[in-house]
Design an enzyme around this catalytic site. Structure first.
Site, short mmCIF file in Angstrom:
data_model
loop_
_atom_site.label_atom_id
_atom_site.label_comp_id
_atom_site.label_asym_id
_atom_site.label_seq_id
_atom_site.Cartn_x
_atom_site.Cartn_y
_atom_site.Cartn_z
N SER A 120 -0.21 -11.01 6.36
CA SER A 120 -0.32 -10.01 5.29
C SER A 120 -1.52 -10.26 4.40
CB SER A 120 0.94 -10.04 4.42
OG SER A 120 1.12 -11.32 3.83
N HIS A 141 0.52 -5.73 11.04
CA HIS A 141 1.23 -6.13 9.83
C HIS A 141 2.41 -5.20 9.57
CE1 HIS A 141 1.35 -6.35 5.17
NE2 HIS A 141 2.18 -7.23 5.70
N GLU A 153 0.52 -1.68 9.66
CA GLU A 153 -0.94 -1.68 9.57
C GLU A 153 -1.51 -2.34 10.81
OE1 GLU A 153 -1.81 -1.97 4.78
OE2 GLU A 153 -1.34 -3.82 5.85
N ASN A 191 -1.77 -3.91 0.40
CA ASN A 191 -1.89 -5.00 -0.56
C ASN A 191 -3.14 -4.88 -1.43
OD1 ASN A 191 0.52 -6.22 0.08
ND2 ASN A 191 -0.35 -7.59 1.60
#
Length: 376
Positions: A120, A141, A153, A191
């Site tokens: 991540s 991810h 992702e 993120n």
């Protein structure tokens, strides 16, 4: 075994077992292993319990539960991965550990096997630099809990074979995920673009606002959790580590400033739910403040600005960013949708006003991304 491609999973914690479950549910035989004997020994029972909950909820028949469990092959050792077409790593988030694992995995799998890391936060390219064949190595991810969250992702470093990318996208989409492809840059999509959700809340806290008002405003605007409740859920220590990593990776750009309020929270040991006390926890947000709209505008303006900076890099579109934030964080709207809702002109005016009064250590934090201005 079935004729569907065999999927390998290394790491049988909550994330790895969830990954194994979605592919088994999609009809794939899954070869799963872990270096910890306890994780290997309990994997089947843990998956059975997860599936039992779906049976009890009427979402799965007992017969299908048995078929899914029959597709899970928990093994001891990496040599059993030799027939896998895709191997997904879901171990501890440490670069050296992941590098060592992939170097070992490559010894056993075939030349056409795609290798994927579920990292991540780490550079996929850095993880995979130990491989002899990097053209089949990428990032995949997932979000926790994997069987529930719809986003994946797909991170593509330079030089990866398009066939490997397409194969991974296809099997992951068939397992029920919305797959968004992105470049191997810090934070990928979710993120990175979520940083202002926390950061701008912390900026307001240091200016004298309280956490309860900020969270109440965001929840009234449709967000399931406010920024401080989300920090309390994840853990302030995790939030600090991620923020410090971003600040370093992004060359100390003030957009990723590490706020003293977050450092102080960790120093006190008030980490959130895991410690029993956080920015808000165990309390809940109080009444919605009279200026809630201003709080929402400020946070959504900075979210849109960060999303625009990523979109300008060209690897992911505004629509894909909106999709990723909604599915990956359960946001009620994506940052570009929010910007259109407020009006792009108002978003830009808000950013300029914030930049004009920003203290010296935050100067440049609110500089408007040219891509955002080009949309107005």
């Amino acid at each position: 075994m079935s004729k569907s491609p065999v999927i390998g999973v290394v790491g049988l914690g909550a994330m790895g077992l969830g990954i194994a479950q979605i592919f088994a549910q999609a009809g794939h035989d899954v070869i799963a292993t872990d270096s910890q004997a306890k994780a290997v020994g309990t994997a089947r029972q843990r998956m059975a319990e997860a599936l039992d909950a779906r049976v009890s909820a009427g979402k799965l028949s007992g017969e299908e539960r048995e078929r899914i469990l029959a597709r899970l092959h928990v093994v001891d050792g990496l040599a059993h991965l030799k027939d896998a077409s895709l191997v997904i790593e879901a171990i501890i988030e440490k670069l050296e550990a992941k590098q060592a694992l992939f170097a070992e995995v490559e010894r056993y799998v075939g030349d056409s096997c795609v290798l994927a890391t579920n990292t991540s936060s780490l550079s996929v390219e850095a993880i995979m630099q130990v491989l002899r064949r990097r053209d089949r190595a990428l990032g995949l991810h997932f979000f926790n809990p994997v069987p529930v969250m719809k986003l994946a992702e797909l991170i593509v470093p330079d030089g990866v074979d398009p066939a490997a990318v397409e194969f991974t996208r296809k099997v992951t989409a068939a397992a029920g995920k919305t797959v968004v492809t992105c470049a191997d840059t810090p934070g990928f999509i979710v993120n990175r673009c979520a940083r202002p959700f926390y950061g701008e809340a912390l900026a307001m806290l240091e200016e004298g606002r309280n956490a309860s008002e900020i969270d109440a405003a965001m929840q009234a605007a449709g967000y399931r959790l406010g920024p401080f409740s989300l920090i309390d859920l994840v853990g302030a220590d995790i939030g600090l580590a991620v923020t410090e990593s971003f600040y370093t990776s992004m060359k100390r750009d003030p957009r990723y400033h590490v706020f003293e309020a977050l450092k102080a929270q960790v120093a006190k040991g008030d980490l959130g739910r895991k410690s029993g006390r956080g920015f808000l926890f165990p309390e809940k947000p109080g009444p919605v403040p009279a200026d809630a709209d201003d709080i929402v505008l400020r946070i959504e303006a900075t979210l849109a600005n960060e999303a625009a900076s990523l979109a300008a890099e060209g690897a992911v579109s505004p629509d894909e960013i909106d999709t990723a934030l909604k599915l990956g964080l359960n946001f009620p709207r994506g940052p570009f949708e929010a910007a259109r809702r407020h009006g792009l002109g108002r978003i830009i005016e808000t950013l300029r006003a914030l930049e004009n009064v920003a203290p010296s250590h935050l100067r440049g934090r609110y500089r408007t991304a040219p891509f955002l201005e080009s949309l107005s």
